[in-house]
Design a protein around this motif. Structure first.
Motif, PDB file in Angstrom:
ATOM      1  N   UNK A  26       0.813  -1.211   0.000  1.00 43.40           N
ATOM      2  CA  UNK A  26       0.000   0.000   0.000  1.00 43.40           C
ATOM      3  C   UNK A  26       0.847   1.262   0.000  1.00 43.40           C
ATOM      4  N   UNK A  27       2.031   1.195   0.626  1.00 39.71           N
ATOM      5  CA  UNK A  27       2.847   2.410   0.727  1.00 39.71           C
ATOM      6  C   UNK A  27       3.809   2.578  -0.444  1.00 39.71           C
ATOM      7  N   UNK A  28       4.033   1.506  -1.178  1.00 43.07           N
ATOM      8  CA  UNK A  28       5.000   1.589  -2.278  1.00 43.07           C
ATOM      9  C   UNK A  28       4.514   2.604  -3.321  1.00 43.07           C
ATOM     10  N   UNK A  29       5.423   3.546  -3.691  1.00 41.44           N
ATOM     11  CA  UNK A  29       5.025   4.611  -4.623  1.00 41.44           C
ATOM     12  C   UNK A  29       5.652   4.454  -6.001  1.00 41.44           C
ATOM     13  N   UNK A  30       6.636   3.564  -6.097  1.00 40.22           N
ATOM     14  CA  UNK A  30       7.314   3.406  -7.399  1.00 40.22           C
ATOM     15  C   UNK A  30       7.343   1.935  -7.771  1.00 40.22           C
ATOM     16  N   UNK A  31       7.665   1.676  -9.001  1.00 38.03           N
ATOM     17  CA  UNK A  31       7.785   0.302  -9.474  1.00 38.03           C
ATOM     18  C   UNK A  31       8.858  -0.439  -8.669  1.00 38.03           C
ATOM     19  N   UNK A  32       9.934   0.258  -8.364  1.00 35.26           N
ATOM     20  CA  UNK A  32      11.025  -0.385  -7.602  1.00 35.26           C
ATOM     21  C   UNK A  32      10.567  -0.754  -6.205  1.00 35.26           C
ATOM     22  N   UNK A  33       9.806   0.148  -5.572  1.00 34.67           N
ATOM     23  CA  UNK A  33       9.335  -0.117  -4.207  1.00 34.67           C
ATOM     24  C   UNK A  33       8.379  -1.296  -4.201  1.00 34.67           C
ATOM     25  N   UNK A  34       7.529  -1.380  -5.222  1.00 32.82           N
ATOM     26  CA  UNK A  34       6.592  -2.503  -5.303  1.00 32.82           C
ATOM     27  C   UNK A  34       7.371  -3.808  -5.474  1.00 32.82           C
ATOM     28  N   UNK A  35       8.413  -3.741  -6.305  1.00 36.87           N
ATOM     29  CA  UNK A  35       9.209  -4.948  -6.547  1.00 36.87           C
ATOM     30  C   UNK A  35       9.941  -5.379  -5.273  1.00 36.87           C
ATOM     31  N   UNK A  36      10.436  -4.400  -4.524  1.00 36.09           N
ATOM     32  CA  UNK A  36      11.118  -4.727  -3.266  1.00 36.09           C
ATOM     33  C   UNK A  36      10.157  -5.415  -2.301  1.00 36.09           C
ATOM     34  N   UNK A  37       8.924  -4.894  -2.253  1.00 32.58           N
ATOM     35  CA  UNK A  37       7.922  -5.495  -1.365  1.00 32.58           C
ATOM     36  C   UNK A  37       7.560  -6.893  -1.854  1.00 32.58           C
ATOM     37  N   UNK A  38       7.509  -7.032  -3.168  1.00 28.47           N
ATOM     38  CA  UNK A  38       7.202  -8.373  -3.693  1.00 28.47           C
ATOM     39  C   UNK A  38       8.272  -9.373  -3.272  1.00 28.47           C
ATOM     40  N   UNK A  39       9.555  -8.964  -3.413  1.00 28.49           N
ATOM     41  CA  UNK A  39      10.624  -9.894  -3.034  1.00 28.49           C
ATOM     42  C   UNK A  39      10.542 -10.218  -1.544  1.00 28.49           C
ATOM     43  N   UNK A  40      10.292  -9.176  -0.743  1.00 29.49           N
ATOM     44  CA  UNK A  40      10.255  -9.396   0.699  1.00 29.49           C
ATOM     45  C   UNK A  40       9.128 -10.359   1.103  1.00 29.49           C
ATOM     46  N   UNK A  41       7.947 -10.165   0.485  1.00 30.59           N
ATOM     47  CA  UNK A  41       6.794 -10.971   0.928  1.00 30.59           C
ATOM     48  C   UNK A  41       6.515 -12.174   0.041  1.00 30.59           C
ATOM     49  N   UNK A  42       6.569 -11.971  -1.260  1.00 30.11           N
ATOM     50  CA  UNK A  42       6.129 -13.051  -2.162  1.00 30.11           C
ATOM     51  C   UNK A  42       7.300 -13.733  -2.869  1.00 30.11           C
ATOM     52  N   UNK A  43       8.557 -13.344  -2.513  1.00 28.47           N
ATOM     53  CA  UNK A  43       9.726 -13.950  -3.146  1.00 28.47           C
ATOM     54  C   UNK A  43       9.665 -15.471  -3.034  1.00 28.47           C
ATOM     55  N   UNK A  44       9.961 -16.160  -4.133  1.00 27.06           N
ATOM     56  CA  UNK A  44       9.740 -17.615  -4.165  1.00 27.06           C
ATOM     57  C   UNK A  44      10.704 -18.373  -3.255  1.00 27.06           C
ATOM     58  N   UNK A  45      11.941 -17.816  -3.106  1.00 27.68           N
ATOM     59  CA  UNK A  45      12.914 -18.580  -2.300  1.00 27.68           C
ATOM     60  C   UNK A  45      12.898 -18.170  -0.838  1.00 27.68           C
ATOM     61  N   UNK A  46      13.022 -16.821  -0.619  1.00 28.10           N
ATOM     62  CA  UNK A  46      13.170 -16.412   0.785  1.00 28.10           C
ATOM     63  C   UNK A  46      12.089 -15.458   1.246  1.00 28.10           C
ATOM     64  N   UNK A  47      11.002 -15.389   0.482  1.00 26.79           N
ATOM     65  CA  UNK A  47       9.947 -14.469   0.866  1.00 26.79           C
ATOM     66  C   UNK A  47       9.289 -14.879   2.181  1.00 26.79           C
ATOM     67  N   UNK A  48       8.676 -13.902   2.853  1.00 25.54           N
ATOM     68  CA  UNK A  48       8.084 -14.199   4.158  1.00 25.54           C
ATOM     69  C   UNK A  48       6.869 -15.108   4.021  1.00 25.54           C
ATOM     70  N   UNK A  49       6.184 -15.022   2.883  1.00 23.43           N
ATOM     71  CA  UNK A  49       5.052 -15.922   2.662  1.00 23.43           C
ATOM     72  C   UNK A  49       5.561 -17.360   2.527  1.00 23.43           C
TER      73      UNK A  49
END
Ligand code: DAH
Length: 335
Positions: A26-49
């Motif tokens: 929700x807070x990500x304002x740029x494509x890069x920020x969205x991608x960083x959040x994706x890696x953090x949460x939905x990353x396939x190897x080390x994501x939190x999900x």
């Protein structure tokens, strides 16, 4: 630690994961920020999900079902949040301002020439190909050009004040474009081959085929040896070219003071069940030649005058002349 504790802790962690993931997207304002959040949460190897999914293994079999269901819901919610964030940051600023420049544009409604103007232009073009030049004359005419020089004496019923718009000072709104014949011949020696197109005025009662103002096309051809056969040929060729090869026209004997012999020209109306008058024509009367200083022993000529509205109506299948003057864009946009 009891089993119940482990499950409830795991569920609480899932809750926290959903909240922080949604906040990050929700807070990500740029494509890069969205991608960083994706890696953090939905990353396939080390994501939190992914880690939350691994945790399933450490739970007792009785707790797996509940945790698994909740996990699926959280994963889905974060995927939705990711998609929303992507769409949001990809939208141009104009969209945020309420203008979506990516929507298909709205075509502006372009105006175009009135069907009568189109008809006039086509007539000029057609007769131009037959070798006729364009002549002009005034709409406010004097009585000499509208009547006298056309061999219409004072006693003639056509000069009745009830049939004409007379103006002060011996002038009037012209009742026919035959006036232009006189103006042309006064100003140039033969040979002549002209048309004149313009408005004419008569105090007629308005109905489906009459109006107090309408348009005529006048034609005049003067030379040595011009005959009635030339007249009929030109009018037939014209009708075929403008109205189509299948259009029938006919000539009826008639009388006009400025022609001898005279004919009326009819066309078979669309629908094919009646003849409608297209105009008058004939061989220029010797008195008209004398009025403009031409020698009737030297030259002959034909003349015709046709109603432009009726030609336009016949061509387009219009049944009421009034439609041509109402300026209703629903009607006009069809031409
Ligand atoms: N001026 C005539 C009218 O308005 C039409 C007409 C008849 C014109 C015969 C001509 C002609 O040139 O030769 O009714």
């Amino acid at each position: 630690m009891s089993t119940a504790d482990t499950l409830s802790t795991a569920l609480a962690d899932l809750e926290a994961l959903e909240t922080s993931g949604k906040a990050a997207f929700g807070q990500a304002q740029t494509g890069d920020a969205v991608e960083a959040a994706r890696i953090e949460f939905l990353g396939l190897k080390q994501g939190r999900v992914k880690s939350a999914q691994e945790r399933l293994k450490s739970l007792e079999s009785g707790a797996k079902r509940e945790y698994g269901q909740r996990f699926n819901a959280v994963k889905q919610a974060l995927e939705v949040a990711w998609n929303d964030a992507k769409t949001r940051v990809e939208r141009p600023a104009s969209v945020a301002a309420g203008i979506d420049v990516t929507l298909p544009g709205q075509k502006p409604r372009l105006g175009h020439r009135h069907p009568l103007t189109q008809t006039a232009d086509e007539l000029i073009d057609l007769f131009g190909r037959f070798g006729f030049a364009v002549a002009r004359g005034p709409e406010v005419e004097d009585v000499r050009h509208n009547f006298e020089a056309l061999n219409i004496p004072l006693s003639h019923p056509a000069r009745d004040p009830l049939d004409n718009f007379y103006l002060p000072g011996g002038t009037m709104l012209r009742s026919q474009t035959s006036t232009v014949q006189i103006r042309v011949m006064e100003n140039q020696p033969p040979p002549v081959r002209v048309i004149a197109i313009g408005r004419v005025y008569r105090p007629d009662t308005v109905d489906a085929t009459h109006s107090f103002m309408f348009h005529q096309i006048e034609g005049l051809m003067v030379d040595k040896g011009v005959t009635m056969a030339d007249l009929k040929t030109v009018l037939r060729l014209f009708a075929e070219s403008y109205l189509g090869k299948d259009v029938q026209i006919r000539f009826r004997p008639s009388f006009f003071p400025f022609t001898e012999p005279s004919v009326e020209v009819d066309m078979l109306w669309h629908g094919g069940d009646r003849w409608v008058e297209m105009g008058g024509a004939g061989m220029v009367d010797p008195n008209v030649f004398r009025a403009v200083g031409y020698d009737p022993e030297e030259v002959t000529g034909f003349a015709f005058g046709l109603g432009i509205e009726r030609l336009c109506m016949r061509r387009h299948g219009i049944d009421d002349i009034r439609l041509l003057y109402q300026n209703d864009s629903r009607f006009l946009s069809q031409f």
